[in-house]
Design an enzyme around this catalytic site. Structure first.
Site, PDB file in Angstrom:
ATOM      1  CE  LYS A  22      -1.747   1.882   4.080  1.00 11.55           C
ATOM      2  NZ  LYS A  22      -1.525   3.425   4.013  1.00 11.55           N
ATOM      3  CG  ASN A  23       2.491   2.668   3.571  1.00 13.29           C
ATOM      4  OD1 ASN A  23       1.341   3.082   3.310  1.00 13.29           O
ATOM      5  ND2 ASN A  23       2.964   2.647   4.595  1.00 13.29           N
ATOM      6  NE  ARG A  92       1.110  12.601   6.595  1.00 10.75           N
ATOM      7  CZ  ARG A  92       1.566  13.560   6.982  1.00 10.75           C
ATOM      8  NH1 ARG A  92       0.584  14.481   7.269  1.00 10.75           N
ATOM      9  NH2 ARG A  92       2.599  14.317   7.038  1.00 10.75           N
ATOM     10  CB  CYS A 116      -3.983   6.734  10.782  1.00 13.39           C
ATOM     11  SG  CYS A 116      -4.483   5.436   9.847  1.00 13.39           S
ATOM     12  NE  ARG A 121       0.497  10.775   9.898  1.00 15.69           N
ATOM     13  CZ  ARG A 121       0.321   9.507   9.084  1.00 15.69           C
ATOM     14  NH1 ARG A 121      -0.856   8.886   9.384  1.00 15.69           N
ATOM     15  NH2 ARG A 121       1.055   9.104   8.287  1.00 15.69           N
ATOM     16  N   PRO A 122       2.380  17.126  10.628  1.00 19.82           N
ATOM     17  CG  PRO A 122       4.263  18.297  11.324  1.00 19.82           C
ATOM     18  CD  PRO A 122       3.492  16.911  11.812  1.00 19.82           C
ATOM     19  CB  ILE A 123       2.514  18.868   5.164  1.00 13.18           C
ATOM     20  CG1 ILE A 123       1.453  20.097   5.455  1.00 13.18           C
ATOM     21  CG2 ILE A 123       1.564  17.664   4.983  1.00 13.18           C
ATOM     22  CD1 ILE A 123       0.772  20.737   4.437  1.00 13.18           C
ATOM     23  CG  ASP A 124       7.219  20.852   9.141  1.00 15.49           C
ATOM     24  OD1 ASP A 124       6.626  19.883   9.080  1.00 15.49           O
ATOM     25  OD2 ASP A 124       8.073  20.985   9.816  1.00 15.49           O
ATOM     26  CG  LEU A 125      10.141  18.078   7.344  1.00 16.55           C
ATOM     27  CD1 LEU A 125      10.239  16.827   7.936  1.00 16.55           C
ATOM     28  CD2 LEU A 125      11.133  18.996   7.610  1.00 16.55           C
ATOM     29  CG  ASP A 304       3.262   2.035   9.283  1.00 11.10           C
ATOM     30  OD1 ASP A 304       2.918   2.719  10.145  1.00 11.10           O
ATOM     31  OD2 ASP A 304       3.263   2.165   8.045  1.00 11.10           O
ATOM     32  NE  ARG A 396      -6.660   4.635   5.531  1.00 15.29           N
ATOM     33  CZ  ARG A 396      -5.962   5.561   5.966  1.00 15.29           C
ATOM     34  NH1 ARG A 396      -6.239   5.827   7.248  1.00 15.29           N
ATOM     35  NH2 ARG A 396      -4.852   6.127   5.374  1.00 15.29           N
TER      36      ARG A 396
HETATM   37  C1  UD1 Z   1       4.467   7.122   6.011  1.00 16.39           C
HETATM   38  C2  UD1 Z   1       3.528   5.864   5.911  1.00 16.39           C
HETATM   39  C3  UD1 Z   1       3.055   5.649   7.290  1.00 16.39           C
HETATM   40  C4  UD1 Z   1       4.355   5.439   8.140  1.00 16.39           C
HETATM   41  C5  UD1 Z   1       5.020   6.525   8.020  1.00 16.39           C
HETATM   42  C6  UD1 Z   1       6.314   6.343   8.760  1.00 16.39           C
HETATM   43  C7  UD1 Z   1       2.861   6.033   3.568  1.00 16.39           C
HETATM   44  C8  UD1 Z   1       1.187   6.212   2.799  1.00 16.39           C
HETATM   45  N1  UD1 Z   1       2.586   6.358   5.046  1.00 16.39           N
HETATM   46  O1  UD1 Z   1       3.563   8.219   6.300  1.00 16.39           O
HETATM   47  O2  UD1 Z   1       2.185   4.288   7.057  1.00 16.39           O
HETATM   48  O3  UD1 Z   1       3.642   5.271   9.626  1.00 16.39           O
HETATM   49  O4  UD1 Z   1       5.520   6.782   6.791  1.00 16.39           O
HETATM   50  O5  UD1 Z   1       6.856   5.252   8.721  1.00 16.39           O
HETATM   51  O6  UD1 Z   1       3.699   5.885   3.086  1.00 16.39           O
HETATM   52  N2  UD1 Z   1       6.968  15.069   9.773  1.00 16.39           N
HETATM   53  C9  UD1 Z   1       7.144  16.378   9.977  1.00 16.39           C
HETATM   54  N3  UD1 Z   1       6.861  17.421   8.986  1.00 16.39           N
HETATM   55  C10 UD1 Z   1       6.429  16.854   7.635  1.00 16.39           C
HETATM   56  C11 UD1 Z   1       6.347  15.204   7.577  1.00 16.39           C
HETATM   57  C12 UD1 Z   1       6.498  14.671   8.508  1.00 16.39           C
HETATM   58  O7  UD1 Z   1       7.389  16.718  11.096  1.00 16.39           O
HETATM   59  O8  UD1 Z   1       6.575  17.694   6.737  1.00 16.39           O
HETATM   60  C13 UD1 Z   1       6.713  14.044  10.913  1.00 16.39           C
HETATM   61  C14 UD1 Z   1       5.377  13.508  11.274  1.00 16.39           C
HETATM   62  O9  UD1 Z   1       4.749  14.222  12.035  1.00 16.39           O
HETATM   63  C15 UD1 Z   1       6.065  12.170  11.842  1.00 16.39           C
HETATM   64  C16 UD1 Z   1       7.356  11.731  11.243  1.00 16.39           C
HETATM   65  O10 UD1 Z   1       7.673  13.095  10.466  1.00 16.39           O
HETATM   66  O11 UD1 Z   1       6.323  12.538  13.361  1.00 16.39           O
HETATM   67  C17 UD1 Z   1       7.192  10.709  10.105  1.00 16.39           C
HETATM   68  O12 UD1 Z   1       6.287  11.132   9.136  1.00 16.39           O
HETATM   69  P1  UD1 Z   1       6.268  10.597   7.763  1.00 16.39           P
HETATM   70  O13 UD1 Z   1       7.694   9.846   7.622  1.00 16.39           O
HETATM   71  O14 UD1 Z   1       6.363  11.923   6.829  1.00 16.39           O
HETATM   72  O15 UD1 Z   1       5.296   9.616   7.380  1.00 16.39           O
HETATM   73  P2  UD1 Z   1       4.249   9.798   6.241  1.00 16.39           P
HETATM   74  O16 UD1 Z   1       4.884   9.725   4.782  1.00 16.39           O
HETATM   75  O17 UD1 Z   1       2.968  10.389   6.580  1.00 16.39           O
END
Ligand code: UD1
Length: 416
Positions: A22-23, A92, A116, A121-125, A304, A396
């Protein structure tokens, strides 16, 4: 179908085939937006999240067709750069279309993403990456808009090796002008899978799977065909189910390299994991030894897999400590496990598990996707009947879950 019912206590015996990841498939689907023409992805699992991503892509003007696990996506008719809010909030990973849309069409607009309920789970990066390549970002009224007439490659250092941010930036950089270097990049196998599709499309990427990824932008990407890697989290979940029931199961369609941390922890707990020609055989031990686990970015122990191991360790001989370092709110399954007789308390970001002799079936909630898998593990281990509600979370990410487990002797079924 909105519940799963399980009669526990039966050791699983047989063979379970693992589906495509899935991922991996969700970013692959987003990446097709970068190409001109029809991309084909094989081994695509029939999952609710894949369906949601098809809807997201269709809303932009693509044509998606999933038939017998082969998905074709025709991106030639893209007319919109805005994904509907209800879809983005639902999943997401739909945010992964931002990089491709921005790079290919010069702008993208969407509401803040969902997924979930396991933390902020921010998107700042992701946004930092787009901005450093010259995009202008505006956020307001729950929407994000990114614009750039042409992205320019740059050096992007990620403060945390985010999987999604690495993927989004890698896709955007593939069509940017000049070179991009992603430092402290995520190293997950799904990143390598995405890089393989992008390379087949004509992208120039080096270092995927390491912490430094170098991308030389190209002017155009062409359609390609690609097979998704096996789902290491689905595989790991079945491995824990086999071990937790004291069973003997051959898990097929696996890449054992992707499962090293899971294999090491199962062995610490006393289960046997045997590498066979067709896959990994897991033989459970009647006595579960305690183990301490800390979630980490790949190749560390995957967040996960945390909920599934917490369920398994609830019946360990002694005390185990499970520490969650990736997401700040990923212990919702513990209250449910305690309803089944587990003795687990949360201290900060650690779960202290005092092993109990057995769990008792009762009614529990799948609070998120992997918590749902943990409830299945607990149900399979328990005495009596377990009822799991809110199973839309499970659907899912687990294809044909009841069928796959029933084939190994489990008494598990969907119910209204
Ligand atoms: C992906 C996986 C999810 C898995 C996660 C961590 C998919 C579709 N989902 O989610 O199943 O649990 O990797 O292995 O592939 N973060 C920030 N800023 C950002 C982005 C992330 O601070 O811009 C933080 C998040 O809050 C979290 C950490 O980084 O604490 C890991 O997140 P991330 O690796 O981005 O997870 P996802 O890609 O959302």
């Amino acid at each position: 179908m909105n519940r799963i019912l399980i009669e526990g206590g039966i050791p699983l015996r047989g063979e379970i085939p693992v589906s495509g990841a899935k991922n991996a498939v969700l970013p692959l689907m987003a990446a097709t937006l970068l190409a001109d023409g029809i991309c084909v992805i094989d081994d695509v699992p029939a999952l609710a999240d894949v369906n949601t991503m098809c809807q997201v892509l269709a809303s932009l003007g693509t044509k998606c067709n999933l038939s017998d696990s082969t998905l074709s996506i025709d991106t030639s008719g893209v007319y919109s750069i805005e994904a509907p809010g209800e879809l983005v909030r639902k999943m997401r990973a739909s945010f992964l279309i931002m990089g491709p849309l921005l790079a290919k069409h010069g702008s993208a607009r969407m509401s803040l993403p969902g997924g979930c309920a396991i933390g902020a789970r921010p998107i700042d990066l992701h946004l930092k990456g787009f901005e450093s390549m010259g995009a202008e970002i505006s956020i307001g009224h729950g929407y994000i808009e990114a614009r750039a007439s042409k992205l320019i490659g740059n050096r992007v250092y990620l403060d945390f090796p985010s999987v999604g941010a690495t993927e989004n930036i890698m896709m955007a950089a593939s069509l940017a002008e000049g070179n991009t270097v992603i430092e402290n990049a995520a190293e997950e196998p799904e990143i390598v899978d995405l890089s393989n599709l992008l390379s087949a499309m004509g992208a120039k990427i080096k270092g995927a799977g390491t912490s430094i990824i170098r991308i030389e932008g190209v002017e155009q990407l062409k359609a390609a065909r690609h097979t998704v890697i096996p789902d290491r989290i689905e595989a790991g979940s079945f491995m824990v189910m086999a071990a937790a029931t004291g069973g003997d199961v051959l898990i097929t369609n696996v890449i054992s390299e992707h499962l090293k941390a899971v294999i090491a922890k199962l062995e610490d707990c006393g289960a046997q994991v045997i590498e066979e020609l067709d896959g990994l055989r897991v033989v459970g031990n009647p006595q579960i030894e305690p183990a301490d686990i800390k979630t980490m970015p790949y190749p560390g122990f995957a967040t996960d897999m945390q909920a599934q191991f917490t369920a398994y360790l609830s019946c360990c001989r002694g005390t185990s400590v499970v520490t969650e370092t990736i997401f700040e709110n990923r212990f919702m399954h513990i209250e449910e496990l305690n309803k089944m007789g587990a003795d687990i308390r949360v201290e900060g970001n650690s779960a202290i598990i005092n092993g109990v002799s057995h769990l008792k079936g009762t009614s529990v909630v799948a609070t998120d996707l992997r918590a749902g898998a943990a409830m299945i593990i607990a149900g399979l281990m328990s005495k009596g009947q377990t009822e799991i509600t809110e199973i839309q979370h499970i659907l899912r990410g687990y294809e044909n879950i009841c069928e796959k487990l029933s084939a190994c002797g489990a008494k598990i079924k969907f119910a209204q």
